[in-house]
Design a protein around this motif. Sequence first.
Motif, PDB file in Angstrom:
ATOM      1  N   UNK A  35      57.243   9.019  -8.004  1.00  0.00           N
ATOM      2  CA  UNK A  35      56.036   9.636  -7.436  1.00  0.00           C
ATOM      3  C   UNK A  35      56.241  10.010  -5.974  1.00  0.00           C
ATOM      4  N   UNK A  36      57.056   9.225  -5.275  1.00  0.00           N
ATOM      5  CA  UNK A  36      57.309   9.505  -3.863  1.00  0.00           C
ATOM      6  C   UNK A  36      58.035  10.804  -3.616  1.00  0.00           C
ATOM      7  N   UNK A  37      58.706  11.342  -4.660  1.00  0.00           N
ATOM      8  CA  UNK A  37      59.421  12.610  -4.499  1.00  0.00           C
ATOM      9  C   UNK A  37      58.487  13.767  -4.156  1.00  0.00           C
ATOM     10  N   UNK A  38      57.238  13.685  -4.591  1.00  0.00           N
ATOM     11  CA  UNK A  38      56.302  14.795  -4.344  1.00  0.00           C
ATOM     12  C   UNK A  38      55.141  14.375  -3.439  1.00  0.00           C
ATOM     13  N   UNK A  39      55.327  13.255  -2.737  1.00  0.00           N
ATOM     14  CA  UNK A  39      54.297  12.800  -1.801  1.00  0.00           C
ATOM     15  C   UNK A  39      54.752  13.141  -0.386  1.00  0.00           C
ATOM     16  N   UNK A  40      53.961  13.980   0.284  1.00  0.00           N
ATOM     17  CA  UNK A  40      54.316  14.445   1.621  1.00  0.00           C
ATOM     18  C   UNK A  40      53.177  14.090   2.578  1.00  0.00           C
ATOM     19  N   UNK A  41      53.288  12.968   3.300  1.00  0.00           N
ATOM     20  CA  UNK A  41      52.201  12.550   4.205  1.00  0.00           C
ATOM     21  C   UNK A  41      51.834  13.616   5.223  1.00  0.00           C
ATOM     22  N   UNK A  42      52.827  14.369   5.680  1.00  0.00           N
ATOM     23  CA  UNK A  42      52.550  15.392   6.682  1.00  0.00           C
ATOM     24  C   UNK A  42      51.716  16.541   6.126  1.00  0.00           C
ATOM     25  N   UNK A  43      51.652  16.646   4.796  1.00  0.00           N
ATOM     26  CA  UNK A  43      50.839  17.690   4.161  1.00  0.00           C
ATOM     27  C   UNK A  43      49.567  17.112   3.542  1.00  0.00           C
ATOM     28  N   UNK A 123      45.758   7.124  -5.609  1.00  0.00           N
ATOM     29  CA  UNK A 123      44.728   6.164  -5.234  1.00  0.00           C
ATOM     30  C   UNK A 123      45.276   4.812  -4.791  1.00  0.00           C
ATOM     31  N   UNK A 124      46.596   4.592  -4.862  1.00  0.00           N
ATOM     32  CA  UNK A 124      47.151   3.274  -4.522  1.00  0.00           C
ATOM     33  C   UNK A 124      47.566   3.231  -3.056  1.00  0.00           C
ATOM     34  N   UNK A 125      47.629   2.032  -2.517  1.00  0.00           N
ATOM     35  CA  UNK A 125      47.910   1.857  -1.090  1.00  0.00           C
ATOM     36  C   UNK A 125      49.288   2.390  -0.697  1.00  0.00           C
ATOM     37  N   UNK A 126      50.234   2.369  -1.636  1.00  0.00           N
ATOM     38  CA  UNK A 126      51.575   2.874  -1.342  1.00  0.00           C
ATOM     39  C   UNK A 126      51.510   4.317  -0.848  1.00  0.00           C
ATOM     40  N   UNK A 127      50.569   5.075  -1.369  1.00  0.00           N
ATOM     41  CA  UNK A 127      50.458   6.495  -1.037  1.00  0.00           C
ATOM     42  C   UNK A 127      49.168   6.811  -0.291  1.00  0.00           C
ATOM     43  N   UNK A 128      48.654   5.835   0.437  1.00  0.00           N
ATOM     44  CA  UNK A 128      47.507   6.065   1.300  1.00  0.00           C
ATOM     45  C   UNK A 128      46.153   5.833   0.682  1.00  0.00           C
ATOM     46  N   UNK A 129      46.091   5.352  -0.549  1.00  0.00           N
ATOM     47  CA  UNK A 129      44.813   5.056  -1.190  1.00  0.00           C
ATOM     48  C   UNK A 129      44.332   3.648  -0.900  1.00  0.00           C
ATOM     49  N   UNK A 130      43.367   3.186  -1.665  1.00  0.00           N
ATOM     50  CA  UNK A 130      42.791   1.860  -1.435  1.00  0.00           C
ATOM     51  C   UNK A 130      43.040   0.883  -2.574  1.00  0.00           C
ATOM     52  N   UNK A 131      43.499   1.370  -3.721  1.00  0.00           N
ATOM     53  CA  UNK A 131      43.706   0.501  -4.877  1.00  0.00           C
ATOM     54  C   UNK A 131      45.091  -0.145  -4.825  1.00  0.00           C
TER      55      UNK A 131
END
Length: 230
Positions: A35-43, A123-131
């Motif tokens: 999932x991290x391959x398509x997660x771009x915090x800067x975007x 939605x998970x904390x790893x990717x900026x969510x709260x779950x």
Amino acid sequence: MPLSPHARPLVLCLAAIVVVAAVFALFPGLDPAVSGWTHFPERGGFSYDAEPAAQRLRNLLRGAMNATFALCLVGALMGAAGRRLWAVPGRVYEWALLVFALGPGLIVDVLLKSYWGRARPADVTIFGGEARYSPFWLPTDQCADNCSFVSGEGAGAAASALALAAILRAAPVADRRPALVVIWGLAGLTGAMRVAMGRHFVSDVVLSFLIVAAIGAALRLIPRYRYVRP
């Protein structure tokens, strides 16, 4: 005792489920890594989910699933009336409708997605969510409804591909291989898009495909559908 040829597809599907489950259990970081391959915090995170072109493609693929279900319904009704759609026996369309009803319908949407509680990647904390992130094998309370495990659209894509493959195999088609490549390619694209958009982990998609395939194989143990070939 030798394995019955009619039971072999189901056994292979169940074995594949066990192998895939073991891989994700042995490597619990695999899901968030993919999932991290398509997660771009800067975007802003999973930016593909907000792309208009991606949403249009998703809607097109969902429309194709709905059209496939409608096709199977028409074919089954014509079969019940003693007629054939595209020279395909009605039992092929009946089998496909059962795959839709039991796979994407009952097992996926009614049972797993409603009660398993796995939060979606976005939605998970790893990717900026709260779950809290949870592996696929662990029922949890991080999502109340329409959750990540398993993928509903992945299951729908798998059911559509199985249905169309069975129809093509039963139809008087000279060379069905190009169509089959397109059908399964679009099913794979559907699943890949859900992962890229942060709506499902890769295990959600892969297991949704295998669960639907196992249901289709189990239905083929019923004498009426024994010779349906996806």
